[in-house]
Design a protein around this motif. Structure first.
Motif, PDB file in Angstrom:
ATOM      1  N   THR A  12       0.721  -1.147   0.040  1.00 13.60           N
ATOM      2  CA  THR A  12       0.063  -0.020  -0.231  1.00 13.60           C
ATOM      3  C   THR A  12       0.841   1.277  -0.105  1.00 13.60           C
ATOM      4  N   GLY A  13       2.193   1.067   0.606  1.00 11.42           N
ATOM      5  CA  GLY A  13       2.911   2.257   0.572  1.00 11.42           C
ATOM      6  C   GLY A  13       2.571   3.242   1.981  1.00 11.42           C
ATOM      7  N   VAL A  14       1.568   2.841   2.631  1.00 15.01           N
ATOM      8  CA  VAL A  14       1.353   3.721   3.731  1.00 15.01           C
ATOM      9  C   VAL A  14       1.798   3.005   4.897  1.00 15.01           C
ATOM     10  N   ASP A  15       2.596   3.820   5.631  1.00  8.51           N
ATOM     11  CA  ASP A  15       3.221   3.462   6.911  1.00  8.51           C
ATOM     12  C   ASP A  15       2.215   2.850   7.823  1.00  8.51           C
ATOM     13  N   SER A  16       2.869   1.694   8.717  1.00  3.30           N
ATOM     14  CA  SER A  16       2.158   1.043   9.900  1.00  3.30           C
ATOM     15  C   SER A  16       2.071   2.432  11.182  1.00  3.30           C
ATOM     16  N   THR A  17       0.854   2.107  11.670  1.00  5.53           N
ATOM     17  CA  THR A  17       0.512   2.980  12.782  1.00  5.53           C
ATOM     18  C   THR A  17       1.398   2.373  13.988  1.00  5.53           C
ATOM     19  N   ILE A  18       2.253   3.163  14.699  1.00  6.26           N
ATOM     20  CA  ILE A  18       2.881   3.031  15.921  1.00  6.26           C
ATOM     21  C   ILE A  18       2.174   3.220  17.084  1.00  6.26           C
ATOM     22  N   LEU A  19       1.776   2.119  18.059  1.00  7.21           N
ATOM     23  CA  LEU A  19       1.202   2.468  19.025  1.00  7.21           C
ATOM     24  C   LEU A  19       1.945   2.084  20.385  1.00  7.21           C
ATOM     25  N   ASP A  20       2.155   3.039  21.257  1.00  5.36           N
ATOM     26  CA  ASP A  20       2.825   2.797  22.719  1.00  5.36           C
ATOM     27  C   ASP A  20       1.987   2.503  23.779  1.00  5.36           C
ATOM     28  N   LEU A  21       2.069   1.207  24.155  1.00  4.33           N
ATOM     29  CA  LEU A  21       1.345   1.015  25.365  1.00  4.33           C
ATOM     30  C   LEU A  21       2.467   0.395  26.351  1.00  4.33           C
ATOM     31  N   SER A  22       3.491   1.138  26.394  1.00  2.00           N
ATOM     32  CA  SER A  22       4.502   0.992  27.531  1.00  2.00           C
ATOM     33  C   SER A  22       4.354   1.833  28.682  1.00  2.00           C
ATOM     34  N   GLN A  23       3.444   2.841  28.560  1.00  2.00           N
ATOM     35  CA  GLN A  23       3.274   3.897  29.556  1.00  2.00           C
ATOM     36  C   GLN A  23       1.855   3.874  30.127  1.00  2.00           C
ATOM     37  N   GLU A  24       1.558   4.510  31.098  1.00  2.00           N
ATOM     38  CA  GLU A  24       0.197   4.566  31.872  1.00  2.00           C
ATOM     39  C   GLU A  24      -0.745   4.977  30.462  1.00  2.00           C
ATOM     40  N   GLN A  25      -0.443   5.799  29.953  1.00  2.00           N
ATOM     41  CA  GLN A  25      -1.524   6.137  28.759  1.00  2.00           C
ATOM     42  C   GLN A  25      -1.073   5.610  27.340  1.00  2.00           C
ATOM     43  N   ALA A  26      -1.796   5.353  26.441  1.00  2.00           N
ATOM     44  CA  ALA A  26      -1.236   5.085  25.049  1.00  2.00           C
ATOM     45  C   ALA A  26      -1.113   6.199  24.441  1.00  2.00           C
ATOM     46  N   CYS A  27      -0.126   6.158  23.165  1.00  2.00           N
ATOM     47  CA  CYS A  27       0.455   7.077  22.628  1.00  2.00           C
ATOM     48  C   CYS A  27       0.643   6.780  21.457  1.00  2.00           C
ATOM     49  N   ILE A  28       0.252   7.141  20.157  1.00  3.75           N
ATOM     50  CA  ILE A  28       0.362   7.165  18.876  1.00  3.75           C
ATOM     51  C   ILE A  28       1.690   7.806  18.440  1.00  3.75           C
ATOM     52  N   LEU A  29       2.798   6.913  18.268  1.00  2.00           N
ATOM     53  CA  LEU A  29       4.295   7.619  17.895  1.00  2.00           C
ATOM     54  C   LEU A  29       4.190   7.898  16.398  1.00  2.00           C
ATOM     55  N   ARG A  30       3.386   7.266  15.578  1.00  2.00           N
ATOM     56  CA  ARG A  30       3.350   7.387  14.147  1.00  2.00           C
ATOM     57  C   ARG A  30       2.087   7.054  13.668  1.00  2.00           C
ATOM     58  N   GLN A  31       1.492   7.940  13.206  1.00  2.00           N
ATOM     59  CA  GLN A  31      -0.046   7.877  12.479  1.00  2.00           C
ATOM     60  C   GLN A  31       0.345   7.132  11.112  1.00  2.00           C
ATOM     61  N   GLY A  32      -0.336   6.069  10.996  1.00  2.00           N
ATOM     62  CA  GLY A  32      -0.348   5.422   9.789  1.00  2.00           C
ATOM     63  C   GLY A  32      -1.697   5.323   9.286  1.00  2.00           C
ATOM     64  N   VAL A  33      -2.098   4.128   8.821  1.00  2.00           N
ATOM     65  CA  VAL A  33      -3.561   3.499   8.183  1.00  2.00           C
ATOM     66  C   VAL A  33      -4.430   3.556   9.086  1.00  2.00           C
ATOM     67  N   ILE A  34      -4.089   3.078  10.195  1.00 11.00           N
ATOM     68  CA  ILE A  34      -4.870   2.764  11.525  1.00 11.00           C
ATOM     69  C   ILE A  34      -5.018   4.077  12.451  1.00 11.00           C
ATOM     70  N   THR A  35      -6.120   4.628  12.819  1.00 11.99           N
ATOM     71  CA  THR A  35      -6.283   5.747  13.282  1.00 11.99           C
ATOM     72  C   THR A  35      -6.746   5.763  14.719  1.00 11.99           C
ATOM     73  N   LYS A  36      -6.465   6.837  15.708  1.00 10.68           N
ATOM     74  CA  LYS A  36      -6.839   6.707  16.926  1.00 10.68           C
ATOM     75  C   LYS A  36      -8.331   6.287  17.204  1.00 10.68           C
ATOM     76  N   GLU A  37      -9.161   6.871  16.424  1.00  8.09           N
ATOM     77  CA  GLU A  37     -10.535   6.303  16.368  1.00  8.09           C
ATOM     78  C   GLU A  37     -10.822   4.763  15.999  1.00  8.09           C
ATOM     79  N   ASP A  38     -10.110   4.255  15.142  1.00  7.44           N
ATOM     80  CA  ASP A  38     -10.110   2.981  14.859  1.00  7.44           C
ATOM     81  C   ASP A  38      -9.754   2.070  16.035  1.00  7.44           C
ATOM     82  N   LEU A  39      -8.507   2.535  16.788  1.00  8.95           N
ATOM     83  CA  LEU A  39      -8.181   1.933  17.972  1.00  8.95           C
ATOM     84  C   LEU A  39      -9.357   2.039  19.157  1.00  8.95           C
ATOM     85  N   LYS A  40      -9.829   3.052  19.430  1.00  9.99           N
ATOM     86  CA  LYS A  40     -10.837   3.319  20.378  1.00  9.99           C
ATOM     87  C   LYS A  40     -12.244   2.660  19.985  1.00  9.99           C
TER      88      LYS A  40
END
Length: 199
Positions: free
Chosen positions: A158-186
């Protein structure tokens, strides 16, 4: 396929497609193979690598304090373009995550690549390009700069980067926005609380 397996088992690197771009894959638990990938990419050693896996079982070995909703995310988005960072266990070799407290996991969706991971165990697979350049999407162009064998499937990417989701802290954090969005995750895990990345 057998040639690629032989290369991996000999501690060498191969170019394989994911559902996003090509990756430069090698056996994660073989330090010399990992060193080779760093050298081929001219990648700084302080940039950690992800573990590419075919099932969630290795996560239980290489991560600790895994959030209770992790399996729901994995079930919904894997295989697929989502990299998940978790707290690293003591089982993670220093040459993979550069001694950082977290480690990333990825389950690429390309069937050939996934089959190789299933047979060979966890693989590293950073993008198949020289460090700092655009991620590789054309197999022949990649081989001109990184002359190792691989499996070509340009139309799959697809050429679109993967989304990088950091779950190593108390709150989740998107380090790189790819095809999967915050809304998709929630939509899958409504209780996910996100912190913003500091600019």
């Amino acid at each position: 396929m057998e040639i690629l397996k032989d290369e991996l088992e000999a501690g060498r690197a191969v170019i394989l497609p994911t559902e996003t771009v090509y990756g430069l894959f090698a056996k994660a638990l073989n330090q010399e193979a990992v060193d080779l990938v760093y050298a081929l990419k001219q990648r700084p050693r302080d940039k950690a690598l992800n573990l590419n896996i075919a099932t969630i079982d290795p996560v239980k070995l290489y991560a600790r304090e895994i959030p209770p909703y992790f399996e729901e995310l994995a079930k919904h988005f894997w295989p697929g373009p989502l990299t998940i960072l978790l707290k690293a266990s003591d089982a993670v070799p220093f040459w993979i995550n550069s001694g950082l407290p977290s480690v990333g996991f990825r389950m690429p969706a390309h069937p050939i690549t996934l089959e190789l991971i299933q047979e060979e165990g966890p693989l590293i697979g950073p993008s198949a390009n020289l460090s700092g350049q655009e991620s590789g999407q054309v197999f022949k162009q990649i081989q001109e700069e990184i002359p190792v064998p691989g499996f070509a499937d340009d139309p799959f990417l697809t050429g679109v980067d993967s989304t990088i989701l950091d779950l190593s802290q108390e709150q989740a954090c998107i380090l790189r926005q790819g095809v999967i969005t915050k809304e998709d995750l929630k939509a899958v895990v409504p209780q996910l609380e996100f912190k913003e990345v500091e600019k």
